[in-house]
Every structure is written in C-alpha cells, then in structure tokens.
Enzyme design. Structure first.
Site, PDB file in Angstrom:
ATOM      1  N   ASP B 177       0.804  -1.211  -0.206  1.00  0.00           N
ATOM      2  CA  ASP B 177      -0.024   0.064   0.059  1.00  0.00           C
ATOM      3  C   ASP B 177       1.121   1.338   0.248  1.00  0.00           C
ATOM      4  O   ASP B 177       1.798   1.541   0.989  1.00  0.00           O
ATOM      5  CB  ASP B 177      -0.968   0.068   1.212  1.00  0.00           C
ATOM      6  CG  ASP B 177      -1.980   1.240   1.169  1.00  0.00           C
ATOM      7  OD1 ASP B 177      -3.041   0.640   0.820  1.00  0.00           O
ATOM      8  OD2 ASP B 177      -1.654   2.244   1.557  1.00  0.00           O
ATOM      9  N   ASN B 185      -3.005  12.750  -4.553  1.00  0.00           N
ATOM     10  CA  ASN B 185      -4.317  12.881  -5.418  1.00  0.00           C
ATOM     11  C   ASN B 185      -4.765  14.146  -4.990  1.00  0.00           C
ATOM     12  O   ASN B 185      -5.331  15.112  -5.964  1.00  0.00           O
ATOM     13  CB  ASN B 185      -5.349  11.762  -5.237  1.00  0.00           C
ATOM     14  CG  ASN B 185      -5.223  10.755  -6.076  1.00  0.00           C
ATOM     15  OD1 ASN B 185      -4.424  10.844  -7.356  1.00  0.00           O
ATOM     16  ND2 ASN B 185      -5.576   9.554  -5.825  1.00  0.00           N
ATOM     17  N   ASP B 194      -1.895   9.196 -11.146  1.00  0.00           N
ATOM     18  CA  ASP B 194      -1.785   8.232 -12.161  1.00  0.00           C
ATOM     19  C   ASP B 194      -0.344   7.999 -12.352  1.00  0.00           C
ATOM     20  O   ASP B 194       0.101   6.932 -12.634  1.00  0.00           O
ATOM     21  CB  ASP B 194      -2.726   8.257 -13.208  1.00  0.00           C
ATOM     22  CG  ASP B 194      -4.206   8.087 -13.308  1.00  0.00           C
ATOM     23  OD1 ASP B 194      -4.452   7.525 -12.069  1.00  0.00           O
ATOM     24  OD2 ASP B 194      -5.044   8.671 -14.020  1.00  0.00           O
ATOM     25  N   GLU B 220      -4.837   2.297  -4.499  1.00  0.00           N
ATOM     26  CA  GLU B 220      -3.142   2.192  -4.488  1.00  0.00           C
ATOM     27  C   GLU B 220      -2.822   1.106  -3.640  1.00  0.00           C
ATOM     28  O   GLU B 220      -1.617   1.010  -2.963  1.00  0.00           O
ATOM     29  CB  GLU B 220      -2.728   3.525  -3.593  1.00  0.00           C
ATOM     30  CG  GLU B 220      -3.365   3.433  -1.945  1.00  0.00           C
ATOM     31  CD  GLU B 220      -4.590   4.083  -1.796  1.00  0.00           C
ATOM     32  OE1 GLU B 220      -5.395   4.077  -2.655  1.00  0.00           O
ATOM     33  OE2 GLU B 220      -4.642   4.617  -0.688  1.00  0.00           O
TER      34      GLU B 220
END
Lengths: 100, 303
Positions: B177, B185, B194, B220
């Site tokens: 993770d 983000n 991305d 993620e």
C-alpha cells in the site's frame, strides 16, 4: 471438362487420366461382384458415377448409379446383370472422348 | 489461401486441383480420409476443406465427426462433395458437421461461390476470435498499470496455492500500500496520482522474478504473489521492493517522494485464499501503525 476449366490442354490431361484410371476401377468392381460383395461393388460404382459425371459421361454415370443402388440393396444378382451395360457405356464414352 | 482436397477418385481430384489452382488458391491434395486428417493436424493447416463423402479408410462423414469432436475456437470450414441426388448423403453429411455441400459433377461457378461463402465464414470466425481475445485481455488487466486486475490476481492466487500444495513449495503474498497516496491525489490531482501509480508499478516490476506476479488489488493497493521452488525462500525480496520504491518520482507537478508499506503472509500447507489475504492485511496494518515505509511478516513478531 474443357468448358469447366477453360483450358484445352489441361482438359485433355484430365481425360487421359480418366481413361487410364477407369478400367482399373471397373476391374475392381468386377472383382467385388465375383466375390459376391454387393456392398463393396456398390461403393465402387459410386466412385465411377462421380468420375464419369465429371468428364461429362452422363450415360456411364447413370449406369453406375443403377449399379450403386443395387449394390446398396445387397442384390448381387442385379449388380452382376448391370455390369455389361457399364462396360458398354464406358466403351462408348471412351470412343467419344478419344475422337473429340 | 490453402484449401485441402480429400478425394479418392483420380479424375475428380485432378479437376478440383486444376480449378482451385486456376482461381489462385493453393490446393493441398490428399486421396483418402486418413491423409486428410494428418494434413489437418499440421501447424498452419488449411482452414477450408473440400471433402469427398465416400472414401476408403476414413470416409468423409467419419472425418467430419472426428473434426467436430476436437475442441477448437477456430475449426476448419468443411464443404462435402457428394453425388447428384444423394439426399441422404447430404443430410448425413451436414448432421456429421459439414458446413456445406456441392454435388458432382462440379459446376465451376457454384463451387467458386461456395468457396467464397467459406472464406466469409472463416473471416468472420477470425474476427470473432480476435474480439474475444481483446475482451479477455480487458477482463484480466488493469488499464492504467497493465498489471493483473483484482479478479485476475485473486484467481492466480488460488491457482498458486493449489500448486504450492501439490509441489510442496513456498508461497508468500505481499499486500503493498503506497503511503499517504491520498495526499498526492488531493494536492496534485488525479493525473499526477496516475503518473505515480505507473512509476510505482515499474519499480515493483523491476524487482520481481519471472515466477512472481503482481496485480492491482485496489486504488493504491497491490498484491504480490511470490512462489519459490521447494527448499528455497524468497529471501529479502519484499525488503528490496520497499527500498526500490522509495525515491523521487518525476511527475508533471515536479518530483514526488513516496514510500510503501508491505504486509507479507506465508502460506502453510492448509492456507486458503481468504486466510492468506487476511493475514497479509493484518501485517500491512501493523506496518502502517509502526510508522509506514516498512515490511512486516505475519508469522514473525520480530520485524
């Protein structure tokens, strides 16, 4: 055959092949008849029927068709009785093909 | 285009061969069913077959039946050649699996037209196959990272578990993770997020061995499956993964520094997919709680 292929030389080659091959097939058919194997004779007649039709020998093809049906029905006597007609039609076709 | 001819009668065979050659096809010529069958087993075998109904040995009907028994997504197109007025032959032939039939004596125009139909059907079949393969790919892979998607990686995990049991090998799953990914983000936008995911994927991939695999499990979150042959362990693979991820990733918003937390669970003989995932999840939670950017093994308390 020439009409089918549109090629005279090739057509002659195929007809020549037919004329050498057909007596072998008819011989084979007679052997089956002599052995009393109507079904095998019928199957052989089926091949003759197709080959003859392909070179335009419709009378020979028809004679072979009758023989095929008799063979499938297992009637040895009927098959044997039809063999002379098959011979006759092949001779006629041979003459016609050789003079054309 | 190759077309297979199976015809025992010499005259028919020669006429067919001559016609096909004249029309620009490449005829592959056989005189009985067994030879035709052998020809069809070759790689790059002809897809279109002109098959005589009556042949010694393996006849046309039997060959059709045999062909249809083979599981194939790309079967050949079979045109049966039969005598005139042989209706029973036609019905039997079509029922045995022939696609079409032509009666002797051949009519050149008709035969050509029927071959064109065969070509159309084969083309359609090829396009269908292509579309199916494309869909299969879409259904298995994550479009952003190109990794296995969640469904595919879980399927793979189930397979690897049974394989490890069968071969008595070692199997580990790592739940990865990205730390504080939400901040990327929120601060830089999803497009930058991305970019980070793609760069992260490349770094992971560079460390994995040919027999390991990884998939995108969630946003993620990534799942790695590492199997090793009996008697060997994956060593410090996960530690290398972690170390390799750390480091600035160049993005349109400038370099972004990310780290990853990893929870690893090793399979015991009786582990199920659910048990392994749950154990890896708990280890991942522990890695996060202990300060992130670290690897925690579920079955070891000392890490």
């Amino acid at each position: 055959v020439a009409r089918l292929l549109g090629d005279e030389t090739l057509a002659r080659e195929i007809v020549a092949g037919f004329l050498t091959d057909m007596p072998v097939q008819i011989e084979r058919l007679k052997r089956h008849v002599a052995q009393g194997d109507a079904v095998a004779a019928g199957a052989q007649a089926h091949s003759i029927k197709g080959a003859a039709a392909n070179v335009g020998g419709m009378a020979l093809s028809a004679a072979a068709f009758e023989l095929e049906q008799a063979g499938r029905a297992g009637r040895v006597d009927a098959v044997a009785a039809l063999v002379p007609e098959l011979d006759r039609q092949f001779d006629r076709l041979k003459e016609a093909l050789e003079t054309s | 285009m190759k077309i297979l001819i199976a015809e025992d009668d010499l005259t028919s065979r020669r006429i067919l061969t001559a016609m096909l050659t004249k029309w620009g096809f490449n005829p592959v010529v056989t005189a009985d069913g067994n030879a035709a069958w052998a020809e069809l087993q070759q790689t790059d075998a002809p897809k279109l077959v002109l098959l005589d109904r009556n042949m010694p040995g393996l006849d046309g009907l039997e060959l059709c039946r045999r062909l249809r028994k083979v599981e194939s997504s790309d079967p050949p197109y079979v045109v049966l050649l039969t005598g005139l007025g042989a209706k029973d032959d036609i019905v039997q032939g079509l029922d045995a699996g022939a696609n079409d039939y032509v009666t002797k004596p051949y009519d050149s125009e008709e035969l050509q037209a029927r071959i064109r139909v065969g070509q159309r059907m084969l083309e359609l079949q090829a396009r269908l196959l292509e579309a199916r393969n494309a869909l299969e790919h879409l259904a298995m892979y994550d479009s952003l990272t190109g990794l296995f998607n969640r469904r595919a990686i879980l399927e793979r995990l189930a397979q690897e578990i049974s394989r490890a049991k069968r071969e008595d090998g070692n199997l580990s799953v790592g739940m990865l993770d990205i730390d504080h990914f939400k901040n990327v983000n929120d601060a830089c936008g999803h497009q930058v997020g991305d970019e980070v995911l793609i760069a992260f994927t490349e770094r992971i991939r560079a460390q994995l061995r040919a027999y390991d695999c990884v998939g995108r499990y969630g946003g993620e979150e990534f799942l790695a499956i590492t199997a090793s042959p009996r008697g060997r362990v994956e060593g410090d693979l996960y530690e290398r993964l972690r170390a390799n991820v750390a480091g600035p990733i160049p993005t349109r918003a400038g370099p972004i520094f990310i780290t990853v937390s990893i929870g690893v669970a090793r399979s015991t003989g009786a582990s199920t997919v659910d048990e392994l995932l749950a154990a890896a999840d708990v280890a991942l939670y522990q890695a996060k709680a202990a300060g992130r950017n670290r690897v925690v093994f579920a079955d070891r308390s000392d890490t």
